[in-house]
Design a protein around this motif. Structure first.
Motif, PDB file in Angstrom:
ATOM      1  N   SER A  71     -17.682 -54.578 -21.522  1.00 10.72           N
ATOM      2  CA  SER A  71     -18.814 -55.391 -20.723  1.00 10.72           C
ATOM      3  C   SER A  71     -18.927 -56.757 -21.530  1.00 10.72           C
ATOM      4  CB  SER A  71     -19.856 -54.802 -20.551  1.00 10.72           C
ATOM      5  OG  SER A  71     -20.502 -54.040 -21.771  1.00 10.72           O
ATOM      6  N   LYS A  73     -18.387 -60.219 -24.209  1.00 15.25           N
ATOM      7  CA  LYS A  73     -17.552 -61.416 -24.000  1.00 15.25           C
ATOM      8  C   LYS A  73     -16.502 -61.497 -25.046  1.00 15.25           C
ATOM      9  CE  LYS A  73     -21.455 -63.840 -21.531  1.00 15.25           C
ATOM     10  NZ  LYS A  73     -22.461 -64.994 -21.404  1.00 15.25           N
ATOM     11  N   SER A 268     -16.297 -62.683 -17.956  1.00 19.77           N
ATOM     12  CA  SER A 268     -18.012 -62.658 -17.305  1.00 19.77           C
ATOM     13  C   SER A 268     -18.386 -64.415 -17.311  1.00 19.77           C
ATOM     14  CB  SER A 268     -18.875 -61.946 -18.267  1.00 19.77           C
ATOM     15  OG  SER A 268     -18.822 -62.403 -19.552  1.00 19.77           O
ATOM     16  N   GLY A 295     -20.333 -56.815 -11.372  1.00 20.09           N
ATOM     17  CA  GLY A 295     -20.745 -56.947 -12.940  1.00 20.09           C
ATOM     18  C   GLY A 295     -20.098 -58.550 -13.179  1.00 20.09           C
ATOM     19  N   MET A 296     -19.324 -59.135 -12.566  1.00 24.03           N
ATOM     20  CA  MET A 296     -19.009 -60.542 -13.200  1.00 24.03           C
ATOM     21  C   MET A 296     -20.222 -61.415 -13.603  1.00 24.03           C
ATOM     22  SD  MET A 296     -16.352 -63.367 -11.530  1.00 24.03           S
ATOM     23  CE  MET A 296     -17.718 -64.436 -10.786  1.00 24.03           C
ATOM     24  N   TRP A 297     -21.162 -61.167 -13.077  1.00 25.91           N
ATOM     25  CA  TRP A 297     -22.583 -61.782 -13.819  1.00 25.91           C
ATOM     26  C   TRP A 297     -23.693 -60.748 -13.279  1.00 25.91           C
ATOM     27  CZ3 TRP A 297     -20.638 -64.048  -8.888  1.00 25.91           C
ATOM     28  CH2 TRP A 297     -21.352 -63.981  -7.680  1.00 25.91           C
TER      29      TRP A 297
END
Length: 329
Positions: A71, A73, A268, A295-297
């Motif tokens: 999750s 970056k 993300s 869950g992309m943002w």
């Protein structure tokens, strides 16, 4: 008359991300149609369904990736962890295959699973790497050591990547690089340099300037086999349940008129970047299909950013987007 030798047994090592799973399975399908027997080595994360491909043998290895790694970056850190965690299990797996099934003609691995090259060398097997994206991207990796911007751009400059894009990409790569990113670049590039062959999911007609440069920079022979989705039959490889409600809408649009947007399976995006992209789509006044991964943002709720994004899609109401956004009032 000599008896014709069978093509042999290939082991394909997969990376557990959607944009990499699909082309690897497509390549496997193509190679199987040429007579090769196929074994797919995959991680426990995002395992394919063997029943969808009864002609292949599937072997799972542990990846030990955590939810925080998936999750986060830090993509470079994720790729490094993936390779470090999978190296020993992959070597054991390949050794077991060799002991039980005999000769392996070659190991074909996704470029991100670069630990496979060192293992192939250790087992004295040909290691071939599959680059699931363009040949131009390989040029970027080759130019990583260059610190002079002019040299960097001249090495890669092509119609596929304009100078402004290259300047921004270079700034992104060299601005405060993490230790994981530096290590990833070096190990990735070394694996490609040591590979027996490079397979690129592209064709020379599409990258007339990039492909010759790749062949010049890398010692291994380069084969453009693609686009793979045009050469292989339709396969079932989606990690998420496919939403086909857009097909009816797409069939009503003019040919080559729809903008398709997807940020992949692990990327993300910050709310500011999301809103800027959304306004760009709305202001294009073109129909668009935006695939939004859960869950992309972060859920915006009733924040100013959430309201701004809602306004974008009100403005673009005539467009279809696979997007659901709730605003609490």
């Amino acid at each position: 008359m000599e008896k014709q030798q069978k093509p042999g047994h290939l082991v394909l090592v997969m990376v557990p991300f959607q944009g990499h799973i699909t082309p690897m399975l497509q390549l496997a399908t193509i190679l199987h149609s040429k007579g090769f027997s196929i074994t797919i080595v995959h991680t426990e994360l995002n395992s394919p369904n063997p029943s969808d491909y009864p002609e292949f043998t599937f072997v799972s290895i542990p990846d030990k990736l955590t939810k925080s790694q998936l999750s986060g970056k830090d993509a470079a850190g994720l790729f490094q962890s993936l390779n470090k965690n999978c190296a020993a299990p992959l070597q054991q797996c390949l050794q077991k295959i060799m002991n039980s099934q005999g000769h392996i003609a070659a190991i074909i691995y996704d470029t991100i699973m670069f630990c496979a090259q060192a293992i192939a060398d250790d087992l004295r097997l040909p290691g071939m790497t599959l680059r699931t994206s363009s040949a131009t991207m390989l040029l970027l990796y080759n130019a990583f050591p260059e610190l002079d911007e002019r040299d960097f751009i001249s090495k890669i400059e092509s119609p596929e990547l304009q100078p402004l894009q290259l300047q921004r990409f270079r700034a992104l790569l060299f601005q405060n690089p993490t230790e994981a990113m530096v290590e990833f670049r070096a190990t990735f590039l070394n694996a490609v340099m040591c590979s027996s062959a490079i397979i690129v999911n592209s064709m020379e007609f599409l990258e007339q300037e990039a492909v010759p440069k790749v062949k010049k920079f890398f010692p291994a022979p380069t084969f453009t086999i693609g686009p793979l989705h045009k050469l292989a039959p339709t396969i079932c490889s989606s990690l998420l349940t496919e939403d086909d409600k857009c097909i009816c809408w797409l069939n009503k649009q003019a040919p080559e008129s729809v903008i398709y947007v997807s940020f992949g399976s692990i990327a993300s995006i910050d709310k500011e970047e999301l809103i800027e992209a959304a306004w760009g789509l709305a202001n294009s006044e073109r129909p668009f299909l935006w695939v939004v991964r859960p869950g992309m943002w972060v859920d915006f709720g009733a924040t100013v950013a959430g309201i701004q994004l809602w306004r974008v899609f009100v403005k673009g109401f005539r467009c279809y987007a696979s997007l659901s956004l709730e605003i609490n009032t």
